[in-house]
Design an enzyme around this catalytic site. Structure first.
Site, PDB file in Angstrom:
ATOM      1  N   GLU A 128      -2.007   7.841 -19.586  1.00 10.34           N
ATOM      2  CA  GLU A 128      -2.084   6.398 -19.335  1.00 10.34           C
ATOM      3  C   GLU A 128      -1.320   6.014 -18.080  1.00 10.34           C
ATOM      4  OE1 GLU A 128      -4.485   5.243 -20.731  1.00 10.34           O
ATOM      5  OE2 GLU A 128      -3.779   3.726 -22.147  1.00 10.34           O
ATOM      6  N   THR A 181      -6.097  -2.598 -14.893  1.00 10.08           N
ATOM      7  CA  THR A 181      -4.905  -2.924 -15.663  1.00 10.08           C
ATOM      8  C   THR A 181      -3.761  -3.310 -14.732  1.00 10.08           C
ATOM      9  OG1 THR A 181      -5.582  -1.364 -17.358  1.00 10.08           O
ATOM     10  CG2 THR A 181      -3.300  -2.062 -17.406  1.00 10.08           C
TER      11      THR A 181
END
Lengths: 307, 307
Positions: A128, A181
């Site tokens: 991530e 993001t």
């Protein structure tokens, strides 16, 4: 076992009042992956279908997660990874998390489970970090544990699986615009008022209580976000129209999936979740924006073997 | 029934991460009240023992709560109220809430329960408003419902009873210095950072999950408050020493009771709660400040009839 084929679920993170702490896994939306044990040390990504993503191990989220796994393991061999993407990167339903979680769960099974789910989450978080510069856990935790998962704390990492009512379904619409993001984090304000906070943790308590008691109305009442949603929703076409309309249709509630641009709605029962999908289709058809819609039960398990 | 004698529990509000939303009731600390049905309309406070508090109905929290009840009711008579205070006003364990809750629950029973607990809470909140200028519900809700109660929302008022693990005990120390709720509110900061907020609602989710699953360790890990406690604790003598020491002794966690100055600790089992009380006594004995210590099970019921 030398090879395993896996289903790697899409996930919804930042579930309304649970910004950065609460996520859930979808039962019928996700990638498939094949992991093979090899004598040669290291991780090789042998094939990626469905998306144009880097094959170089250190540039691939599954590769990076796998390397974190290997570094913590006393296994001296390596693995080959095949990724068959169905979740679109940038869609806000945990595309990178599915790959990172799939890699580490698959390797763990092939080595007879040396690590627990929380340890696997720490490895997947490295993937991530590659994808979004932040080693967040709120997609990888539900991708690994399944169901709703609460990341109570990052230091130390403390993940609490929360039960999922059996009739809970998600409808997710993905408008085909990309919101990264990292960009979506930049627009967040860094401070909030105490009265916003009180509402937020009141709703968090209510949502967890509703999940434990299968109180669908309480779940719906608690699906509010007074802090992040008002800011991030400006990046999402027709956000207010969609969330208002799905509630009129009968959804329990709705919000931003992850950092967007996808919008999720939760409903009691598959039929209602499908009606909610129709409501969203009607609104989005008029925008000229391409979009995908998924209807899925909330998954009871995370990444798992398929035959 | 023309007369009822009641136990009116002390309560702990602002339970750590649950600032303004989460409270709990104590089983063995509280006032007693006697309520009598009378033909004469209105509320008369006939007697108060234990504390020097106003007898004039409109200046007394039980009186004001009772008037709110009468205004909503179609009963044409009135009530007499006797209050026998054991909870000290300003102690931070819901002295005013016990009186307000006792009045409205007693009247409701004498009239065969025309109102539900949430409605009674709205009446009792008027008494709280008299006491602290804010119609907060986080003491009156547990005083009425019993156990842990979550005030998910004020508008509309949405109170969620949360189950209480059977071996959960509270130790509460009340240093004999007065901190008024209104003063204690003034020093709060009006904004907090997003990272503080994420910890707070993460802990809130964890605490509610721990209460549903009787996971005492999770309850302990979740008893953190990164927003209010660091500010308010400066008003409380030896706060850090007490909270650190009780955790070393074996308490699950500790925090400020209400707006202080009382400190509460939660423990698994009565014996541990008593040991925790000894730890606190040792610390406070050296300060020269007078103090009371209570050890009590968390109450399963709120205000209730006693024979």
């Amino acid at each position: 076992m030398e090879e395993i084929q896996l289903f790697c679920p899409a996930t919804i993170a930042n579930v309304s009042c649970g910004f950065d702490v609460l996520g859930l896994a979808l039962a019928s939306v996700g990638d498939t992956m094949i992991i093979r044990k090899k004598k040669k040390p290291g991780i090789t990504i042998t094939k990626i279908t469905g998306q144009d993503l880097p094959l170089a191990t250190e540039n691939n989220v599954a590769g990076v997660a796998g390397l974190a796994f290997l570094e913590a393991s006393d296994y001296h061999g390596g693995f080959e990874i095949e990724i068959h993407k169905k979740i679109k990167p940038g869609s806000g339903i945990g595309s990178s998390a599915a790959s990172a979680a799939g890699a580490v769960v698959g390797m763990n099974i092939l080595l007879d489970n040396p690590f627990n789910f929380t340890q696997l989450t720490t490895f997947a978080m490295q993937g991530e970090k590659l994808a979004s510069n932040v080693a967040h856990a709120d997609n990888v935790a539900p991708a690994i544990f399944g169901g709703f998962t609460l990341v109570r704390s990052y230091s130390p990492l403390d993940i609490i699986p929360i039960p999922t009512p059996t009739e809970l379904y998600a409808t997710v619409v993905h408008p085909q615009i990309e919101v990264k993001t990292s960009d979506s984090r930049k627009i967040l304000k860094n401070t909030f008022t105490l009265s916003q906070g009180i509402k937020q943790w009141g709703n968090m308590g209510g949502l967890v209580a509703g999940l434990y008691t299968s109180d669908y109305n309480l779940i719906g009442r608690s699906l509010e976000d007074h802090i992040i949603e008002p800011i991030r929703s400006i990046l999402i076409p027709e956000f207010k129209k969609v969330t208002d309309s799905v509630k009129e249709t009968g959804a329990l509630g709705a919000g931003i999936s992850g950092s967007g641009p996808s919008i999720f709605a939760l409903s009691k029962g598959k039929e209602m979740a499908k009606q909610v999908a129709e409501t969203i289709k009607t609104i989005y058809s008029k925008t000229g924006i391409d979009f995908d819609i998924h209807v899925s039960k909330i998954a009871s398990s995370g990444v798992h073997k398929i035959s």
